[in-house]
Design a protein around this motif. Sequence first.
Motif: not given
Length: 512
Positions: A222-251
Amino acid sequence: MSRPAITTDPRHRRLLANRYQLIDLVGSGAMGQVYRAEDKLLGGVTVAVKFLSQALLNKNMRDRFEREATISALLGEKSIHIVRVRDYGVDEKEIPFYVMEFLQGESLSEVIKFRPLTISRFLKLTRQICFGMECAHKGIMFQGEMCPIVHRDIKPSNILVIQDAALGELVKILDFGIAKLVQSGEAQTQSFMGTLAYCSPEQIEGKELDSRSDIYSLGIMMYEMLTGEMPIFPENSSFGGWYEAHHYTKPKPISPKLNLPCALEDLIFQCLAKVPDERPQSISQLLQGLERLEPNQPDSQQETLVNTPTVVADKSTDRKSQPKLPRGEDYCLKMTWPENKPKQKIVFPHGIKAAEATFASLWVMLEQQDIINRMSSIRYNQFVFITTPHPMILWLTVLYHRDYGPRWLPCYLDLKTSSGQRFARLLGELGAYWILFFPLEGSDRCQHVMTTTIAPNQRKNLQEWANKSQLLKGGQPQVTKRMLRAEFEKLKPAIVEKLEAVNSNAFRSRGS
């Protein structure tokens, strides 16, 4: 003479299961390949055939592939917002396949690739996505148990937007390949499956999931549909990067330049809560929030009247029930498709002027084989009236066949127009109407005719609604039409349940 094209695809033009003529490859993914094909048994109807990838031919993947077909088949019968599966089998090389409806449209990822959605289009598409997800979350009957379905891969590329003559833009949810069928007493596998950018914190941990995980994925979308962007970004696109982003990064906050309603932003960020208990607890709750955001929402004086017929189904065998409608099959079969109407699957009301009077009819264009399939259907009709912001009737006709399911034939009568008022009164006076079927292919002439009766209580209400509408204010007919479409979706499951019961009783009566 030109040389025919050479293809290295071993499945090109194959006849599968002595029924499906494969035409060309239209898509491929991690699970397998999808072909456009013709169903020779049904006169060349276009279908899609999905094969499991030969690289995945192990028992676990075969079981998962078959489960995907089963889930999609059962859900597709319950919701028009889920791709419908028609058949399942194994080819001569022991490669599993299933056959589904062939859909032409754009994925949501393509729709939003260059430009975010307007709020009105966002609301229209998101509510349809929610209708499909709600159906999955409510579950299917599997092995004698009602089992909820968690999709686990909600993302824009798994949402297809197609054009529909009755509904405008129609959403279909695709790819239940990694969906989780939640059965009581069954331990869930502690492993991650899904798309890293859209998965919930609990999903990336491989934890036990429920519908709130899909709601998190929907929040990202829904965020992407209205803004064209992702609400969170990882430091890198690895599994660990996304794990950190989904758990601790504020949208990331939504730009004020978009002028989104605060209530909409709050709803999206609620879906993105890291803790499942802080999200909307069901899709139904999320839908309520979206409905409050509908533009030009009518005030509390709005009235919705759903007129339930006293007669559940009509086979029109009793001529006494339709005394004012003459037998006019020969007359109707001379009718030709209007030049000002497109040749596509549409439904519209039409008054037929005969020597003695004007009669009501519903003109329908369908594929020829579909018309033939519907000739022995149970007939059912229902009318829904909404008073404000614009008085309008949803005139719903359903043809139900035990083998082919329901064929929905909805159309609308605008009761602020003289023609709409006349037609509503005409239906009430006659108590019956003709359904004229025109083939999508070939001749413009009417091919088949049905007669359908209207229950006495519906006849009375049609007359009263036409009279009442003269005293009501008009304006914003598209808002009313959207509201009627929402009522239409709510009615569908109950109507199908009734018609299945009628069909089962009739079948038992014939067998006794």
